[in-house]
Design a protein around this motif. Sequence first.
Motif, short mmCIF file in Angstrom:
data_model
loop_
_atom_site.label_atom_id
_atom_site.label_comp_id
_atom_site.label_asym_id
_atom_site.label_seq_id
_atom_site.Cartn_x
_atom_site.Cartn_y
_atom_site.Cartn_z
N PRO A 1 -14.49 -4.94 6.19
CA PRO A 1 -14.63 -5.40 4.82
C PRO A 1 -13.38 -5.19 3.95
N ILE A 2 -12.31 -4.69 4.55
CA ILE A 2 -11.10 -4.37 3.78
C ILE A 2 -10.13 -5.53 3.77
N GLU A 3 -9.81 -6.00 2.57
CA GLU A 3 -8.83 -7.08 2.43
C GLU A 3 -7.44 -6.53 2.68
N LEU A 4 -6.74 -7.13 3.64
CA LEU A 4 -5.38 -6.70 3.94
C LEU A 4 -4.32 -7.59 3.33
N ALA A 5 -4.58 -8.90 3.30
CA ALA A 5 -3.56 -9.84 2.84
C ALA A 5 -4.21 -11.00 2.10
N ASP B 1 -0.65 -0.19 2.13
CA ASP B 1 -1.51 0.99 1.99
C ASP B 1 -2.88 0.75 2.62
N ARG B 2 -3.39 -0.46 2.50
CA ARG B 2 -4.69 -0.79 3.12
C ARG B 2 -4.56 -0.85 4.64
N LEU B 3 -3.44 -1.38 5.12
CA LEU B 3 -3.21 -1.44 6.56
C LEU B 3 -3.14 -0.02 7.13
N ILE B 4 -2.42 0.86 6.47
CA ILE B 4 -2.33 2.26 6.91
C ILE B 4 -3.71 2.89 6.91
N MET B 5 -4.50 2.62 5.88
CA MET B 5 -5.84 3.16 5.79
C MET B 5 -6.68 2.76 7.01
N VAL B 6 -6.60 1.48 7.37
CA VAL B 6 -7.38 0.98 8.52
C VAL B 6 -6.86 1.57 9.83
N VAL B 7 -5.55 1.55 10.02
CA VAL B 7 -4.96 2.04 11.27
C VAL B 7 -5.26 3.52 11.49
N LEU B 8 -5.21 4.30 10.42
CA LEU B 8 -5.45 5.74 10.55
C LEU B 8 -6.92 6.13 10.40
#
Length: 179
Positions: free
Chosen positions: A89-93, A149-156
């Motif tokens: 559900p997290i918008e990345l781009a 920041d959202r990408l880092i959140m998802v990856v980690l």
Amino acid sequence: VQQQFGLDLDQADQASLLDLLPKTQRPDAIRGHWSKAELIDYLFATGVQAHFSPEAITVVYDYPASQAALAELCPDGQHAKRFEVFIGPIELANGYQELTDPQEQRARFVADQRARKQQGLAVGPTDQRLLDALENKMPACSGVALGVDRLIMVVLGLDAICETLTFGIHDSLAPNNDP
């Protein structure tokens, strides 16, 4: 929205969108003040985006024209050349083909300001620099904004975006942070 709710946004009116909201989320304030565009945005965020698979990348494209104030429209005039990329559900781009027609952009600005005024919201100044660039034949262009920041959140596998911040301010933004 069509897959989740069985409703064609191109044909939907404000009343049919309101009917999709649970009774507990439909106070008279919403009924009287939310535009069709605001209802579409809310229904997408809460009823569609919230249910994207956390293991999948989802690309949503051809947004309704009302959801893309600065984007060029598709030939059908009802959809915009805009897309968003999600992981779960997290918008990345978010990306779109930039509208380069100065008259159309000015008309959109005026319509937005009129709607905000009617709703009793603050009306900001017109972006004259953008209109000047368009008048001076700004070339066709497009772009994508990636939320690193959202990408880092998802990856980690982090639970909150404030956990991606590198400076001490994140401590005051953390959920349930009691002194």
